[in-house]
Design an enzyme around this catalytic site. Structure first.
Site, PDB file in Angstrom:
ATOM      1  N   ARG A 112      25.617   0.033-106.584  1.00 41.07           N
ATOM      2  CA  ARG A 112      25.007  -1.093-107.650  1.00 41.07           C
ATOM      3  C   ARG A 112      26.112  -2.647-107.583  1.00 41.07           C
ATOM      4  O   ARG A 112      27.562  -2.231-106.515  1.00 41.07           O
ATOM      5  CB  ARG A 112      25.546  -0.447-109.068  1.00 41.07           C
ATOM      6  CG  ARG A 112      24.919  -1.645-109.893  1.00 41.07           C
ATOM      7  CD  ARG A 112      24.883  -0.074-111.275  1.00 41.07           C
ATOM      8  NE  ARG A 112      24.731  -0.914-112.092  1.00 41.07           N
ATOM      9  CZ  ARG A 112      24.803   0.100-113.397  1.00 41.07           C
ATOM     10  NH1 ARG A 112      25.994   1.108-113.214  1.00 41.07           N
ATOM     11  NH2 ARG A 112      24.730  -0.394-114.580  1.00 41.07           N
ATOM     12  N   PHE A 131      44.205  -7.760 -98.246  1.00 41.31           N
ATOM     13  CA  PHE A 131      43.759  -7.421 -96.569  1.00 41.31           C
ATOM     14  C   PHE A 131      43.934  -6.347 -95.766  1.00 41.31           C
ATOM     15  O   PHE A 131      43.698  -6.543 -94.889  1.00 41.31           O
ATOM     16  CB  PHE A 131      43.830  -8.783 -95.432  1.00 41.31           C
ATOM     17  CG  PHE A 131      43.499  -9.964 -96.110  1.00 41.31           C
ATOM     18  CD1 PHE A 131      41.811 -10.359 -96.727  1.00 41.31           C
ATOM     19  CD2 PHE A 131      44.183 -11.003 -96.449  1.00 41.31           C
ATOM     20  CE1 PHE A 131      41.673 -11.038 -97.428  1.00 41.31           C
ATOM     21  CE2 PHE A 131      43.813 -12.084 -97.232  1.00 41.31           C
ATOM     22  CZ  PHE A 131      42.577 -12.194 -98.049  1.00 41.31           C
ATOM     23  N   GLY A 186      34.214  -4.243 -99.941  1.00 42.86           N
ATOM     24  CA  GLY A 186      35.286  -5.310 -99.786  1.00 42.86           C
ATOM     25  C   GLY A 186      35.188  -5.176 -98.314  1.00 42.86           C
ATOM     26  O   GLY A 186      36.022  -6.628 -97.511  1.00 42.86           O
ATOM     27  N   GLU A 187      34.833  -4.040 -97.396  1.00 45.57           N
ATOM     28  CA  GLU A 187      35.148  -4.447 -95.919  1.00 45.57           C
ATOM     29  C   GLU A 187      33.915  -4.269 -94.984  1.00 45.57           C
ATOM     30  O   GLU A 187      33.950  -4.937 -93.799  1.00 45.57           O
ATOM     31  CB  GLU A 187      36.081  -2.703 -95.617  1.00 45.57           C
ATOM     32  CG  GLU A 187      36.984  -3.229 -95.956  1.00 45.57           C
ATOM     33  CD  GLU A 187      38.053  -1.995 -95.841  1.00 45.57           C
ATOM     34  OE1 GLU A 187      37.543  -0.848 -96.102  1.00 45.57           O
ATOM     35  OE2 GLU A 187      39.060  -1.832 -94.647  1.00 45.57           O
ATOM     36  N   GLY A 218      31.889   0.663-101.666  1.00 47.47           N
ATOM     37  CA  GLY A 218      32.260  -0.613-100.968  1.00 47.47           C
ATOM     38  C   GLY A 218      31.733  -1.336-100.311  1.00 47.47           C
ATOM     39  O   GLY A 218      30.267  -1.284 -99.812  1.00 47.47           O
ATOM     40  N   THR A 258      31.930 -12.173-107.732  1.00 49.82           N
ATOM     41  CA  THR A 258      33.160 -11.746-106.605  1.00 49.82           C
ATOM     42  C   THR A 258      32.493 -10.788-105.461  1.00 49.82           C
ATOM     43  O   THR A 258      33.064 -10.716-104.424  1.00 49.82           O
ATOM     44  CB  THR A 258      33.531 -10.784-107.402  1.00 49.82           C
ATOM     45  OG1 THR A 258      33.442 -10.302-108.481  1.00 49.82           O
ATOM     46  CG2 THR A 258      34.941 -12.114-108.483  1.00 49.82           C
ATOM     47  N   GLY A 280      39.203   1.077-103.799  1.00 50.33           N
ATOM     48  CA  GLY A 280      39.336   0.152-104.935  1.00 50.33           C
ATOM     49  C   GLY A 280      38.828   0.214-106.226  1.00 50.33           C
ATOM     50  O   GLY A 280      38.246   0.658-107.788  1.00 50.33           O
ATOM     51  N   THR A 299      40.233 -10.083-104.764  1.00 49.60           N
ATOM     52  CA  THR A 299      38.892  -9.869-104.958  1.00 49.60           C
ATOM     53  C   THR A 299      38.074  -9.826-106.221  1.00 49.60           C
ATOM     54  O   THR A 299      37.011  -9.357-106.470  1.00 49.60           O
ATOM     55  CB  THR A 299      39.185  -8.255-104.333  1.00 49.60           C
ATOM     56  OG1 THR A 299      40.690  -7.560-105.770  1.00 49.60           O
ATOM     57  CG2 THR A 299      40.006  -7.642-103.242  1.00 49.60           C
ATOM     58  N   ASN A 320      29.819  -7.521-110.048  1.00 46.75           N
ATOM     59  CA  ASN A 320      30.070  -8.973-109.976  1.00 46.75           C
ATOM     60  C   ASN A 320      28.944  -9.495-108.375  1.00 46.75           C
ATOM     61  O   ASN A 320      29.972  -9.406-107.672  1.00 46.75           O
ATOM     62  CB  ASN A 320      30.993  -9.072-110.754  1.00 46.75           C
ATOM     63  CG  ASN A 320      31.119 -10.766-110.891  1.00 46.75           C
ATOM     64  OD1 ASN A 320      30.633 -11.022-110.236  1.00 46.75           O
ATOM     65  ND2 ASN A 320      32.051 -11.316-111.979  1.00 46.75           N
TER      66      ASN A 320
END
Lengths: 322, 715
Positions: B599, B242, B674-675, B672, B605, B507, B466, B602
């Site tokens: 795109r 995080f 993740g955020e 991205g 996740t 990432g 992640t 997964n």
């Protein structure tokens, strides 16, 4: 963590002798171990009271009440048919506290003895008269959202965090103890938890060497049982305010009602005069607010916890009238 | 079918849920290649916010059972100076520990004990007595006293201005001018910050859960005045990052120094309580947002001025204004970011740093603007959509904010929503937009097809929980037409090719693209070996076997496209709240997030990432905050008092990922993920609270005490 010795008592007598010679009783350890890790508590010896015979059961008394062994876990007590059917307030209060895992370990006796969660009590770098008498009270300097609005003193505004104890107070429980000489005492729960005064390090009426053996409850009072807990998240948090109540309300009138607050005082906060003021009065906001005024006479906030005075009033009304 | 797009379970999932997975602090001597036992460390933290150590009494600790070493500023070997402040990579700066007798914040490490057991180390640490001379500490964030951080960043300013904000705002039909306050937050990841250091001759290996292993390596080498090639950093599994594990911390430096002196491996983990000051936190931010709107509901002017805290010796800037710069098509936009350097622990990245709290202020102010001009909050956002980033003037490479809002409104039942009182609950609904800039960072990967037919992928990327290991396995399997079980992904080791590491939502696409390119390179090599003939798998394997395995490398770096396009992920957040009319307790019966993030490699996740962000948004809206007490101490330092949501706080929650392919950022069409999930989530809830109660709380979190005075009188 400081080194310590550990032994297991196999009788109340064993446990009381160990306690009399300075050992600290430990049951579930859900509070004591945390405090030891932080070196807030540094006992040299622990004596386990987890295996005392016959103290792990709930039985009916001749008077129609119940006796609860000190080693009955919080989970077992909350789930016990006698408690669920006749003292649902106690079941609900217990289930409103901690987590399932903690309730599986914590015991009735241990819960009665759980210590405050005051942030400054837990911070070894801060002043705390309870932890270190004479060092001052950091909670008065701010960061006192969880602290007491009534019953505290110059020396200490810590709150008793137990949900179970609120229910026991409303239900007029009695705490039974025994010492190393075999002497037994019955302490009304009303006088079991002490107000801090100038000695906040003294929290209960237990004398050195006394072991809690049982809690007894008289037959349940007439009325509907309520336990309402208000907190900063939906579960697994200590109460900002809780209300335990048994109210007999018929046709818009309060026949009788009793209540105690949790989360606002160094012990479950019950004022019998406030209850008397509600008896045979209309079940309406004004009645409850008047009772609340009596119960909270002299209450004051210390900044972050000012809101509790208003919250207590609103929660009590919501509990009794909805 | 194992390929891209499927919600395949995590490769390491079973190991994690059965407890078999080993995190840094779990590692035993054999797992780090050591023959000696590992020694244990314990730290002592400062108890003043600013001043000097006058005296340190370590005598009792030094003679305590099992103690091998006590480190303080008096006996610490020479280290590099802190910084440089304006280093290219912030997480690769030198960070000396116990550099001198100065104390810079409450809860800063001041002494370190190494002993033969954990218990011995802690007991000895508790016996250390420290005397201080305290100076006046400045620990209160005051929006009036922010300074321009540009001089601390080599003159580079993050301020922006297009058009004539002041003139446009002054003449706008509707003007919103509001101040929002967002609080300090701590990471509270389940894995504590920990390191194990071991020396082999003059080569140092540090196991530490660093999200960017290469940065930790450079930073440690700088701090300890070592050539970089003598330092290896390993982070195989990370139990929650995080952003809190983007920096390396004192644990790594102290273990390295102690292990060298004692010629034995040393491990140390901060305690949960110590984590709250000895690592980094999300800064509190004071936001002023101004929005000018025409009679028709067109936004003409936006400004966002943010003031955040940074440590007295640091230059980190929080309180991002990216939303103001790029979400809506205003002709006049100005933003400023100021910092207050305070005697507090270092603030740094936390989940969507800057935007998580920036979006709380902006998207609540947008809601206020919609109400001011009588517009529906969804329609208002759609009306003010833009295809071009108004601040940079560059078109978005892909932007489906409107689609997210429309699909969200449809699924949520926005048009049919019902506010009002239901029993003792006040019901309301809210919406917010979400945006997070997209980034590709230079990354490389190496793939080896072994004679046994196993593809081994190596790169120094990390997986902080992640799902990175899994998606890289999928990308490699898909690109080479292999089943997933024939692919082994090895991460988190500076011996492997250098990548972006994990952070900043960069990432997956950076490391994923590197793996993709490496796999393409391997295919070309295999084609060369078979001379372009259509060879059977058996033939290929035979040739690979004869060659003793075939290895190829691939890499990616941002190209010209970043100069021609603006890149970002988008989303729309919807929330329904129920506020108790008596007590002000707020529940969230429904949350829906709809996102367009390129795109999806997964679904499982990716959706978890989105849901996790939304839950943190709920936390930020209603629950989560830390405060600084009168001494400068972080008041909440355990998980009993530092509240994050529990399961019971989360009711009906869903995240939907719209089909989208990013055309320019990278060869995989990803962006991205993740955020963006946290952005706007808190604002949607705050806006729903307003809808339910008519009360606009501009100080987060919206705890019940803040609502209580505005609730209706008891009936």
């Amino acid at each position: 963590m400081k080194d310590f010795a550990f032994s297991t008592a196999h009788s109340v007598d064993d446990a009381a002798h160990a306690a009399a010679s300075g050992a600290r009783p430990i049951a579930g350890g859900t509070n004591l171990l945390d405090l030891m890790k932080l070196q807030i508590e540094t006992p040299n010896r622990l004596v386990s009271v987890r295996r005392l015979p016959r103290l792990d059961r709930v039985t009916v008394t001749d008077e129609g009440g119940v006796r609860i062994g000190a080693e009955v876990t919080n989970a077992a007590l909350a789930a016990h048919p006698l408690i669920r059917q006749r003292y649902p307030l106690l079941s609900r209060a217990i289930l409103a506290g901690a987590s399932a895992q903690i309730r599986n370990m914590a015991t009735t006796g241990g819960n009665l003895l759980q210590r405050t969660r005051c942030v400054q009590f837990y911070d070894m770098t801060d002043a705390c008269n309870k932890r270190q008498p004479g060092s001052g009270c950091g909670a008065r300097m701010g960061g006192n959202r969880m602290n007491a609005i009534i019953g505290g003193s110059e020396a200490c505004i810590a709150v008793n965090p137990s949900d179970m104890s609120v229910a026991l107070r409303v239900l007029d429980a009695t705490v039974h103890v025994q010492d190393a000489t075999g002497r037994v005492r019955a302490i009304p729960v009303a006088s079991f938890h002490l107000l801090p005064g100038e000695t906040p390090e003294r929290e209960t009426a237990l004398q050195p060497g006394e072991i809690i053996t049982e809690i007894s409850l008289p037959p349940p009072p007439m009325g509907v049982h309520h336990y309402r807990k208000v907190r900063d998240r939906t579960s697994y948090a200590f109460a900002l305010i809780s209300v335990g109540a048994v109210a007999d309300i018929r046709e818009g009138r309060i026949v009788s009602a009793r209540f105690a607050f949790g989360g606002i005082a160094p012990r479950p906060w019950r004022v019998e005069a406030a209850e008397a003021a509600m008896a045979n009065r209309p079940a309406e906001v004004a009645t409850i607010e008047h009772a609340c005024d009596i119960a909270l006479e002299g209450a004051k906030g210390y900044g972050d916890n000012d809101f509790k005075i208003l919250l207590a009033r609103r929660t009590l009304v919501a509990t009794l009238l909805t | 079918m194992t390929g891209i797009g499927n919600g395949v379970p995590r490769v390491e999932g079973r190991a994690k849920v059965t407890g078999a997975a080993l995190y840094t602090f779990d590692l035993q001597p054999s797992e780090i290649g050591a023959t000696q036992p590992i020694l244990h460390g314990a730290a002592v933290l400062s108890t003043i916010a600013c001043g000097r150590i006058l005296a340190l009494d370590t005598a009792a600790a030094e003679h305590s059972t099992g103690v091998r070493l006590v480190l303080t500023h008096r006996n610490m070997p020479p280290q590099a100076e802190w910084g440089p402040l304006n280093a290219n990579v912030r997480f690769a700066r030198a960070q000396p520990v116990f550099g001198d007798e100065q104390v810079r914040y409450f809860g800063e490490p001041v002494a370190f004990v190494v002993a033969e057991s954990f218990e011995c180390a802690r007991a000895a640490a508790a016996s250390i007595q420290v005397q201080y001379e305290a100076d006046q500490a400045h620990t209160v964030l005051d929006s009036e006293h922010g300074i321009d951080p540009a001089p601390l960043h080599g003159g580079q300013s993050s301020d922006s201005s297009v058009g004539d904000f002041h003139g446009t705002f002054a003449t706008a039909r509707h003007r919103i001018d509001v101040q929002y306050e967002t609080p300090y937050q701590n990471h509270a990841a389940i894995e504590l910050q920990a390191s194990i250091a071991a020396w082999d001759g003059d080569h140092l290996t540090v196991h530490t859960p660093a999200q960017i292993t290469s940065a930790a390596r450079t930073g440690l080498a700088r701090t300890l005045n070592l050539p970089e090639d003598r330092v290896r950093v390993v982070a195989r599994l990370i139990g929650g990052g995080f952003g809190g594990k983007l920096p390396y911390f004192a644990d790594a430096v102290l273990c390295a120094v102690a292990a060298r002196q004692l010629r034995q491996p040393v491990k140390f983990s901060f305690t949960r309580q110590q984590m709250f000051t000895a690592t980094t936190h999300r800064s509190a931010v004071s936001h002023r947002v101004r929005i000018g709107v025409t009679t028709e509901g067109r936004i003409t002017a936006i400004s966002h001025d943010a003031v955040s805290q940074t440590a007295s010796f640091d230059n980190y800037v929080d309180g991002s204004t990216a939303g103001a710069k790029g979400l809506y098509g205003a002709k006049a936009i100005r933003t400023t970011q100021r910092i207050a350097r305070l005697d507090l622990p270092r603030s740094d990245s936390m989940r969507s740093p800057g935007d998580a709290n920036g979006s709380m202020a902006l998207e609540c102010a947008i809601d206020e603007a919609a109400h001011a001009c009588g517009q529906d909050p969804v329609a208002f956002r759609i009306l003010n959509d833009t295809r071009v980033n108004p601040t940079t003037g560059r078109p978005y490479s892909s932007r489906h904010l409107v689609a997210c809002l429309q699909e969200g409104a449809r699924r949520f039942g926005w048009e049919e929503r019902r506010s009002g009182r239901k029993g003792e609950w006040l019901i309301g609904q809210g919406v917010a937009s979400a945006m997070r800039d997209n980034l590709v960072r230079p990354s490389a990967a190496q793939v080896t097809l072994t004679p046994a037919g196993q593809l081994v992928v190596r790169l120094d990327m990390t997986d902080p929980g992640t799902g990175t290991i899994t998606i890289l396995t999928q990308i490699a399997a898909e690109t080479l037409g292999l089943p997933m079980e024939k692919v082994t992904v090895m991460l988190g080791d500076t011996d492997f090719p250098k990548t972006s590491g994990s952070g900043g939502s960069f990432g997956a696409e950076s490391s994923g693209s590197a793996v993709y390119e490496a796999c393409l390179a391997l295919r070309r090599r295999l084609d060369d070996m078979t001379k372009g003939r259509d060879a059977s798998p058996e033939t290929v394997l035979r040739l690979v076997g004869e060659a003793g395995g075939v290895t190829a490398e691939g890499k990616i770096a941002p190209g010209d496209e970043t100069k021609r396009y603006s890149e970002a992920s988008f989303g729309a957040q919807f929330a329904e709240v129920a506020v108790n009319v008596h007590t002000g307790e707020t529940r969230v019966p429904r949350m829906l997030g709809v996102f367009a993030c390129g795109r999806i490699i997964n679904e499982r996740t990716a959706r978890s990432q989105a849901l996790g962000g939304m839950i943190w948004g709920l936390s930020s809206a209603l629950i989560e905050a830390n405060n600084v007490d009168h001494r400068g101490q972080m008041a909440m330092r355990d998980l009993a008092n530092y509240h994050v949501p529990v399961l019971a706080d989360i009711q009906n929650i869903d995240a939907v990922l719209l089909p989208e392919t990013e055309p320019v950022a990278n060869p995989l069409g990803m962006k991205g993920i993740g955020e963006v999930g946290i952005n706007g989530a808190a604002a949607a809830i705050a806006n729903a609270v307003f809808d339910a109660t008519g009360i606009r709380i501009r100080r987060f979190p919206i705890t019940l005490d803040r609502l209580l005075p505005g609730l209706p009188p008891l009936a």
